[in-house]
Design a protein around this motif. Structure first.
Motif, PDB file in Angstrom:
ATOM      1  N   HIS A   1       0.859  -1.177   0.000  1.00 16.94           N
ATOM      2  CA  HIS A   1       0.000   0.000   0.000  1.00 16.94           C
ATOM      3  C   HIS A   1       0.903   1.236   0.000  1.00 16.94           C
ATOM      4  N   LEU A   2       0.596   2.206  -0.851  1.00 16.05           N
ATOM      5  CA  LEU A   2       1.422   3.420  -0.956  1.00 16.05           C
ATOM      6  C   LEU A   2       0.496   4.610  -1.129  1.00 16.05           C
ATOM      7  N   SER A   3       0.786   5.707  -0.431  1.00 14.51           N
ATOM      8  CA  SER A   3       0.000   6.917  -0.663  1.00 14.51           C
ATOM      9  C   SER A   3       0.311   7.422  -2.075  1.00 14.51           C
ATOM     10  N   ASP A   4      -0.518   8.332  -2.596  1.00 13.74           N
ATOM     11  CA  ASP A   4      -0.389   8.740  -3.993  1.00 13.74           C
ATOM     12  C   ASP A   4       1.006   9.287  -4.304  1.00 13.74           C
ATOM     13  N   ILE A   5       1.479   8.973  -5.512  1.00 19.40           N
ATOM     14  CA  ILE A   5       2.769   9.477  -5.985  1.00 19.40           C
ATOM     15  C   ILE A   5       2.509  10.817  -6.673  1.00 19.40           C
ATOM     16  N   PRO A   6       3.232  11.878  -6.298  1.00 19.70           N
ATOM     17  CA  PRO A   6       3.033  13.170  -6.971  1.00 19.70           C
ATOM     18  C   PRO A   6       3.455  13.094  -8.443  1.00 19.70           C
ATOM     19  N   VAL A   7       3.140  14.122  -9.199  1.00 16.68           N
ATOM     20  CA  VAL A   7       3.478  14.166 -10.622  1.00 16.68           C
ATOM     21  C   VAL A   7       4.991  14.070 -10.804  1.00 16.68           C
ATOM     22  N   LEU A   8       5.412  13.198 -11.720  1.00 16.04           N
ATOM     23  CA  LEU A   8       6.831  13.052 -12.008  1.00 16.04           C
ATOM     24  C   LEU A   8       7.245  14.034 -13.095  1.00 16.04           C
ATOM     25  N   ASN A   9       8.508  14.439 -13.054  1.00 18.70           N
ATOM     26  CA  ASN A   9       9.099  15.215 -14.136  1.00 18.70           C
ATOM     27  C   ASN A   9      10.007  14.269 -14.907  1.00 18.70           C
ATOM     28  N   TYR A  10       9.728  14.122 -16.184  1.00 16.99           N
ATOM     29  CA  TYR A  10      10.409  13.096 -16.972  1.00 16.99           C
ATOM     30  C   TYR A  10      11.931  13.231 -16.907  1.00 16.99           C
ATOM     31  N   GLN A  11      12.436  14.466 -17.080  1.00 14.37           N
ATOM     32  CA  GLN A  11      13.894  14.667 -17.081  1.00 14.37           C
ATOM     33  C   GLN A  11      14.496  14.382 -15.703  1.00 14.37           C
ATOM     34  N   ARG A  12      13.830  14.889 -14.675  1.00 16.09           N
ATOM     35  CA  ARG A  12      14.416  14.809 -13.333  1.00 16.09           C
ATOM     36  C   ARG A  12      14.272  13.399 -12.734  1.00 16.09           C
ATOM     37  N   HIS A  13      13.208  12.674 -13.118  1.00 12.61           N
ATOM     38  CA  HIS A  13      12.893  11.436 -12.392  1.00 12.61           C
ATOM     39  C   HIS A  13      13.005  10.147 -13.204  1.00 12.61           C
ATOM     40  N   LEU A  14      12.918  10.192 -14.528  1.00 14.34           N
ATOM     41  CA  LEU A  14      12.882   8.936 -15.284  1.00 14.34           C
ATOM     42  C   LEU A  14      13.889   8.821 -16.434  1.00 14.34           C
ATOM     43  N   PHE A  15      14.179   9.947 -17.112  1.00 16.80           N
ATOM     44  CA  PHE A  15      15.055   9.872 -18.278  1.00 16.80           C
ATOM     45  C   PHE A  15      16.407   9.284 -17.875  1.00 16.80           C
ATOM     46  N   GLN A  16      17.212   8.853 -18.865  1.00 11.56           N
ATOM     47  CA  GLN A  16      18.464   8.105 -18.640  1.00 11.56           C
ATOM     48  C   GLN A  16      18.158   6.690 -18.154  1.00 11.56           C
ATOM     49  N   GLU A  17      17.040   6.165 -18.634  1.00 14.64           N
ATOM     50  CA  GLU A  17      16.685   4.764 -18.421  1.00 14.64           C
ATOM     51  C   GLU A  17      16.624   4.362 -16.954  1.00 14.64           C
ATOM     52  N   ARG A  18      16.163   5.295 -16.112  1.00 14.36           N
ATOM     53  CA  ARG A  18      15.848   4.883 -14.752  1.00 14.36           C
ATOM     54  C   ARG A  18      14.526   4.121 -14.777  1.00 14.36           C
ATOM     55  N   GLN A  19      14.381   3.161 -13.859  1.00 15.83           N
ATOM     56  CA  GLN A  19      13.191   2.308 -13.851  1.00 15.83           C
ATOM     57  C   GLN A  19      12.492   2.364 -12.497  1.00 15.83           C
ATOM     58  N   LEU A  20      11.185   2.241 -12.562  1.00 11.10           N
ATOM     59  CA  LEU A  20      10.349   2.245 -11.359  1.00 11.10           C
ATOM     60  C   LEU A  20       9.560   0.940 -11.348  1.00 11.10           C
ATOM     61  N   ARG A  21       9.699   0.159 -10.287  1.00  9.07           N
ATOM     62  CA  ARG A  21       9.059  -1.157 -10.234  1.00  9.07           C
ATOM     63  C   ARG A  21       8.288  -1.352  -8.939  1.00  9.07           C
ATOM     64  N   SER A  22       7.218  -2.106  -9.000  1.00  6.26           N
ATOM     65  CA  SER A  22       6.530  -2.511  -7.775  1.00  6.26           C
ATOM     66  C   SER A  22       6.963  -3.930  -7.403  1.00  6.26           C
ATOM     67  N   VAL A  23       6.609  -4.308  -6.194  1.00  2.63           N
ATOM     68  CA  VAL A  23       6.867  -5.656  -5.698  1.00  2.63           C
ATOM     69  C   VAL A  23       5.532  -6.197  -5.209  1.00  2.63           C
ATOM     70  N   THR A  24       5.119  -7.334  -5.728  1.00  2.00           N
ATOM     71  CA  THR A  24       3.841  -7.910  -5.319  1.00  2.00           C
ATOM     72  C   THR A  24       4.066  -9.260  -4.657  1.00  2.00           C
ATOM     73  N   ALA A  25       3.837  -9.297  -3.348  1.00  2.03           N
ATOM     74  CA  ALA A  25       3.968 -10.530  -2.563  1.00  2.03           C
ATOM     75  C   ALA A  25       5.287 -11.244  -2.913  1.00  2.03           C
ATOM     76  N   ASN A  26       5.272 -12.544  -2.942  1.00  5.30           N
ATOM     77  CA  ASN A  26       6.496 -13.306  -3.207  1.00  5.30           C
ATOM     78  C   ASN A  26       6.108 -14.698  -3.657  1.00  5.30           C
ATOM     79  N   THR A  27       7.059 -15.358  -4.288  1.00  2.09           N
ATOM     80  CA  THR A  27       6.864 -16.775  -4.610  1.00  2.09           C
ATOM     81  C   THR A  27       7.412 -17.606  -3.458  1.00  2.09           C
ATOM     82  N   ARG A  28       7.010 -18.874  -3.434  1.00  5.73           N
ATOM     83  CA  ARG A  28       7.587 -19.766  -2.414  1.00  5.73           C
ATOM     84  C   ARG A  28       9.086 -19.917  -2.632  1.00  5.73           C
TER      85      ARG A  28
END
Ligand SMILES: [Zn+2]
Ligand SMILES: [Zn+2]
Length: 318
Positions: free
Chosen positions: A244-271
């Protein structure tokens, strides 16, 4: 927690179904997800459910995989279908037919509970019951979040928030030779981080002293996604560990994602994640910081967790 959603009650001892064993609870960790279940951040799956999915117990009914008297671990994931496209490709954590301990089925805030044997874990030796409890969710999820962060060998890792899960994942990263920077609002947690070997520890929204190859967001605070992405070096990955995460504010493409930065979630786990982490914990003695509470003070433990007043992991000991 202010409205007192937990009630202590006397119930008959649960009866194990097919493929299940009855377990006497020796310790049960208190996870932030229990707070989300209790406060209704997660929808109700079972009315009046018994929370708790970091259960260390002793098997008291004979099974096919576990013997009577054996110490066993019960975690969040307790059923997957084995037939869907996700299960078939080894991603059972994404199974839409999955069920969870302490949400869909009664969990470990109790003297006794039942578990499907196929979803129970053998536990490493050399740890107390209370130390093992937080490994079963905080530990496993932190381990998966670290895998999802794609930290290169000898890389620089940022850890945002430093509770039960983070303090275990940080130790895994350190054991693998990473440089770890911890960013958290709690001064006590910053001290713990430095004592475990973190290279630096600063406030949650500060910039780490060097760019990061990978970062994990453990605090359930969407605002922190921005500074964490901004702190990544080119090609870096941020993984978000929380359910559970509170809302993410608006991202700025240059400051937060460009240069192939990645944003991933994690959902539970496998055995498999769980088994891999238990094997790691058997080979590397993790320092597990716990704060014990009696079972009938579960509401106080959750209230303290909500108020960031717990060092390491809160653990209920019946
Ligand atoms: Zn499935
Ligand atoms: Zn959990």
């Amino acid at each position: 927690m202010a409205s007192g959603p937990l009630r202590l009650s006397d119930e008959p001892r649960p009866v194990p179904g097919a493929g299940e064993v009855l377990v006497r609870v020796l310790a049960c960790g208190v996870c932030r997800t229990d707070l989300h279940v209790s406060e209704g951040d997660l929808e109700v799956h079972r009315a009046s459910v018994v929370p708790g999915h970091e259960v260390v117990g002793e098997v008291v009914s004979p099974g096919s995989r576990f013997a009577v008297g054996e110490r066993v671990g019960i975690a969040w994931l307790r059923h997957t279908c084995g037939e869907c496209r996700y299960c078939r490709r080894g991603a059972e954590n994404l199974c839409p037919n999955s069920r969870y301990t302490g949400w869909d089925a009664d969990g470990g805030y109790a003297d006794y509970t039942v578990v499907p044997e196929a979803y129970a874990y053998r536990l490493p030796t050399g740890y107390s019951n209370a130390e093992l409890a937080p490994l079963l969710c905080a530990g496993i999820i932190g381990y998966r979040a670290l895998e999802r962060a794609d930290l290169p060998d000898g890389g620089r890792l940022g850890v945002y928030g430093f509770g039960a899960s983070a303090h275990l994942a940080a130790q895994v990263a350190l054991a693998r030779g990473a440089t770890v920077h911890v960013l958290t609002r709690s001064a006590a947690a910053r001290e713990l981080a430095l004592s475990l070997g973190a290279a630096s520890a600063g406030p949650a929204d500060a910039m780490p002293p060097e760019p990061l190859d990978a970062a994990i967001l453990f605090a359930p605070v969407g605002d922190l996604v921005l500074p964490a992405l901004a702190a990544l070096d080119r090609g870096g990955t941020l993984s978000i560990a929380g359910i559970h995460l509170s809302d993410i504010p608006v991202l700025n493409y240059q400051r937060h994602l460009f240069q192939e930065r990645q944003l991933r979630s994690v959902t539970a786990n496998t055995r498999q994640d769980g088994a891999d982490f238990m094997a790691f914990a058997a080979q590397h003695r993790l320092h597990v910081t716990t704060t014990p509470y009696p079972l009938d003070h579960a509401d106080r433990a959750l209230t303290d967790l909500a108020g960031d007043r717990v060092d390491g992991a809160a653990v209920l000991v019946p």
